[in-house]
Design a protein around this motif. Sequence first.
Motif, PDB file in Angstrom:
ATOM      1  N   LEU A 268       0.833  -1.212   0.000  1.00  0.00           N
ATOM      2  CA  LEU A 268       0.000   0.000   0.000  1.00  0.00           C
ATOM      3  C   LEU A 268       0.866   1.261   0.000  1.00  0.00           C
TER       4      LEU A 268
ATOM      5  N   ALA B 227      -0.130   4.163   2.786  1.00  0.00           N
ATOM      6  CA  ALA B 227      -0.790   3.762   4.038  1.00  0.00           C
ATOM      7  C   ALA B 227       0.104   4.016   5.247  1.00  0.00           C
TER       8      ALA B 227
ATOM      9  N   ALA C 199       4.089   5.441   7.129  1.00  0.00           N
ATOM     10  CA  ALA C 199       5.488   5.055   7.204  1.00  0.00           C
ATOM     11  C   ALA C 199       5.504   3.533   7.320  1.00  0.00           C
TER      12      ALA C 199
ATOM     13  N   LYS D 207       6.800  -2.123   9.230  1.00  0.00           N
ATOM     14  CA  LYS D 207       7.694  -3.289   9.335  1.00  0.00           C
ATOM     15  C   LYS D 207       9.157  -2.842   9.448  1.00  0.00           C
TER      16      LYS D 207
ATOM     17  N   MET E 214      10.189  -0.105  10.907  1.00  0.00           N
ATOM     18  CA  MET E 214      10.468   0.591  12.170  1.00  0.00           C
ATOM     19  C   MET E 214      10.224  -0.243  13.415  1.00  0.00           C
TER      20      MET E 214
ATOM     21  N   LEU F 233      -0.701   2.600  17.334  1.00  0.00           N
ATOM     22  CA  LEU F 233       0.575   1.870  17.375  1.00  0.00           C
ATOM     23  C   LEU F 233       1.402   2.293  18.586  1.00  0.00           C
TER      24      LEU F 233
HETATM   25  N1  CO8 Z   1       3.652  -0.247   6.746  1.00  0.00           N
HETATM   26  C1  CO8 Z   1       4.036  -1.437   6.246  1.00  0.00           C
HETATM   27  N2  CO8 Z   1       3.203  -2.249   5.564  1.00  0.00           N
HETATM   28  C2  CO8 Z   1       1.931  -1.846   5.395  1.00  0.00           C
HETATM   29  C3  CO8 Z   1       1.468  -0.623   5.897  1.00  0.00           C
HETATM   30  C4  CO8 Z   1       2.398   0.208   6.588  1.00  0.00           C
HETATM   31  N3  CO8 Z   1       2.060   1.400   7.064  1.00  0.00           N
HETATM   32  N4  CO8 Z   1       0.157  -0.495   5.584  1.00  0.00           N
HETATM   33  C5  CO8 Z   1      -0.188  -1.611   4.904  1.00  0.00           C
HETATM   34  N5  CO8 Z   1       0.881  -2.435   4.783  1.00  0.00           N
HETATM   35  C6  CO8 Z   1       0.943  -3.735   4.133  1.00  0.00           C
HETATM   36  C7  CO8 Z   1       0.254  -4.808   4.972  1.00  0.00           C
HETATM   37  O1  CO8 Z   1       1.106  -5.264   5.987  1.00  0.00           O
HETATM   38  C8  CO8 Z   1      -0.048  -5.840   3.921  1.00  0.00           C
HETATM   39  O2  CO8 Z   1       1.140  -6.564   3.635  1.00  0.00           O
HETATM   40  P1  CO8 Z   1       1.097  -8.187   3.619  1.00  0.00           P
HETATM   41  O3  CO8 Z   1       0.213  -8.538   2.473  1.00  0.00           O
HETATM   42  O4  CO8 Z   1       2.534  -8.552   3.387  1.00  0.00           O
HETATM   43  O5  CO8 Z   1       0.549  -8.611   4.931  1.00  0.00           O
HETATM   44  C9  CO8 Z   1      -0.371  -5.011   2.681  1.00  0.00           C
HETATM   45  O6  CO8 Z   1       0.218  -3.719   2.922  1.00  0.00           O
HETATM   46  C10 CO8 Z   1      -1.860  -4.823   2.452  1.00  0.00           C
HETATM   47  O7  CO8 Z   1      -2.429  -4.298   3.634  1.00  0.00           O
HETATM   48  P2  CO8 Z   1      -3.687  -4.966   4.398  1.00  0.00           P
HETATM   49  O8  CO8 Z   1      -3.745  -6.428   4.135  1.00  0.00           O
HETATM   50  O9  CO8 Z   1      -3.644  -4.524   5.823  1.00  0.00           O
HETATM   51  O10 CO8 Z   1      -4.885  -4.261   3.614  1.00  0.00           O
HETATM   52  P3  CO8 Z   1      -6.365  -3.991   4.173  1.00  0.00           P
HETATM   53  O11 CO8 Z   1      -7.167  -3.593   2.996  1.00  0.00           O
HETATM   54  O12 CO8 Z   1      -6.838  -5.129   4.980  1.00  0.00           O
HETATM   55  O13 CO8 Z   1      -6.223  -2.720   5.152  1.00  0.00           O
HETATM   56  C11 CO8 Z   1      -5.391  -0.567   5.844  1.00  0.00           C
HETATM   57  C12 CO8 Z   1      -5.842  -1.474   4.662  1.00  0.00           C
HETATM   58  C13 CO8 Z   1      -6.622  -0.218   6.699  1.00  0.00           C
HETATM   59  C14 CO8 Z   1      -4.823   0.710   5.230  1.00  0.00           C
HETATM   60  C15 CO8 Z   1      -4.347  -1.302   6.685  1.00  0.00           C
HETATM   61  O14 CO8 Z   1      -3.326  -1.791   5.821  1.00  0.00           O
HETATM   62  C16 CO8 Z   1      -3.689  -0.472   7.740  1.00  0.00           C
HETATM   63  O15 CO8 Z   1      -4.306  -0.191   8.763  1.00  0.00           O
HETATM   64  N6  CO8 Z   1      -2.420  -0.070   7.510  1.00  0.00           N
HETATM   65  C17 CO8 Z   1      -1.651   0.679   8.476  1.00  0.00           C
HETATM   66  C18 CO8 Z   1      -2.129   2.077   8.556  1.00  0.00           C
HETATM   67  C19 CO8 Z   1      -1.334   2.828   9.596  1.00  0.00           C
HETATM   68  O16 CO8 Z   1      -1.373   2.530  10.765  1.00  0.00           O
HETATM   69  N7  CO8 Z   1      -0.598   3.841   9.123  1.00  0.00           N
HETATM   70  C20 CO8 Z   1       0.211   4.644   9.975  1.00  0.00           C
HETATM   71  C21 CO8 Z   1       1.562   4.048  10.063  1.00  0.00           C
HETATM   72  S1  CO8 Z   1       2.520   4.761  11.362  1.00  0.00           S
HETATM   73  C22 CO8 Z   1       3.303   6.066  10.673  1.00  0.00           C
HETATM   74  O17 CO8 Z   1       3.053   6.435   9.545  1.00  0.00           O
HETATM   75  C23 CO8 Z   1       4.366   6.793  11.463  1.00  0.00           C
HETATM   76  C24 CO8 Z   1       4.768   6.200  12.787  1.00  0.00           C
HETATM   77  C25 CO8 Z   1       5.329   4.784  12.702  1.00  0.00           C
HETATM   78  C26 CO8 Z   1       5.905   4.320  14.027  1.00  0.00           C
HETATM   79  C27 CO8 Z   1       6.218   2.828  14.059  1.00  0.00           C
HETATM   80  C28 CO8 Z   1       6.595   2.304  15.472  1.00  0.00           C
HETATM   81  C29 CO8 Z   1       8.068   2.334  15.815  1.00  0.00           C
END
Ligand code: CO8
Length: 260
Positions: free
Chosen positions: A26, A65, A67, A70, A72, A137
């Motif tokens: 994403l 979607a 940062a 995985k 971090m 998170l």
């Molecule tokens: N980072 C890494 N991989 C991601 C991320 C992400 N932010 N978002 C999605 N992916 C990956 C998933 O892990 C998945 O990979 P795999 O097939 O290998 O398991 C693939 O993308 C598809 O995602 P989903 O299967 O989850 O797709 P859905 O349609 O079920 O859900 C969502 C879509 C709702 C967007 C969901 O993917 C989600 O919630 N993603 C994370 C959103 C999020 O929390 N974003 C904020 C990230 S934090 C940030 O930006 C800054 C701070 C980070 C600090 C970290 C701690 C030290």
Amino acid sequence: MTDYATILVERSGAVTLVTLNRPQALNALNSDVLADLSAAFGAYDKDDSQRCLVLTGAGEKAFAAGADIKQMADMPAADFFLQDFFVGWQTGVVATRKPWIAAVNGFALGGGCELAMMADFIIAADSAKFGQPEIKLGVAPGMGGSQRLTRAIGKAKAMEMCLTGRMMDAGEAERSGLVARVVPLDSLVEEALKTAATIASMPPMAAMVNKEMINMAFETTLAQGIVTERRLFQILVNTEDKAEGMAAFIEKRPGVWKGR
Ligand code: CO8
């Protein structure tokens, strides 16, 4: 043209289209994406033939979607501080002096929402969703989200979004002032490129100065901002493009810009 591992860069006339290209994740933003974007934005800024840039995400599902969680998840806490983690977004992307537009095609979450807000403005697909879910998170925005979101939509909505992690759809984002315009997903890139072409047809120094002036409104007092505006205006009236723009108006013909 340079090949990048995580983004696609295409040029059409004076417009550069950059596409985040990790749809399987994403378009999550990792260090490689940052390095590629910094290089592409830097090249765009230096290239006199390029006058506007559009940034979008590959696939229909996400602009970005966030940062890359995985990357971090297991990083030692001290490294975030010692590397001044995320500072590269400021120096590599925000520092771009020429105009650029974010064309948000789906999820813009966490760092993805923050990246979109670094743009001069956002055009959103009707399917776009914005959010700062970092709290879920155990963290918080780290790429400017707490500051830019609050300035864009005000304290009440920014606080609610950051504290609950809820997403805002495209309609609410437009009503709240986060996005300039909402268009159907299938015409998003076309509409963004058309808007970029309009900007690219303007005198380029004037475009850079307009951008700098508006950004100044977020950095300073009203009185100082108005002085800065006047000084920047006074620089523009000395340009060859100002002479051309006024002559072209009087002679009822399109201006031909020199960019100086
Ligand atoms: N980072 C890494 N991989 C991601 C991320 C992400 N932010 N978002 C999605 N992916 C990956 C998933 O892990 C998945 O990979 P795999 O097939 O290998 O398991 C693939 O993308 C598809 O995602 P989903 O299967 O989850 O797709 P859905 O349609 O079920 O859900 C969502 C879509 C709702 C967007 C969901 O993917 C989600 O919630 N993603 C994370 C959103 C999020 O929390 N974003 C904020 C990230 S934090 C940030 O930006 C800054 C701070 C980070 C600090 C970290 C701690 C030290």
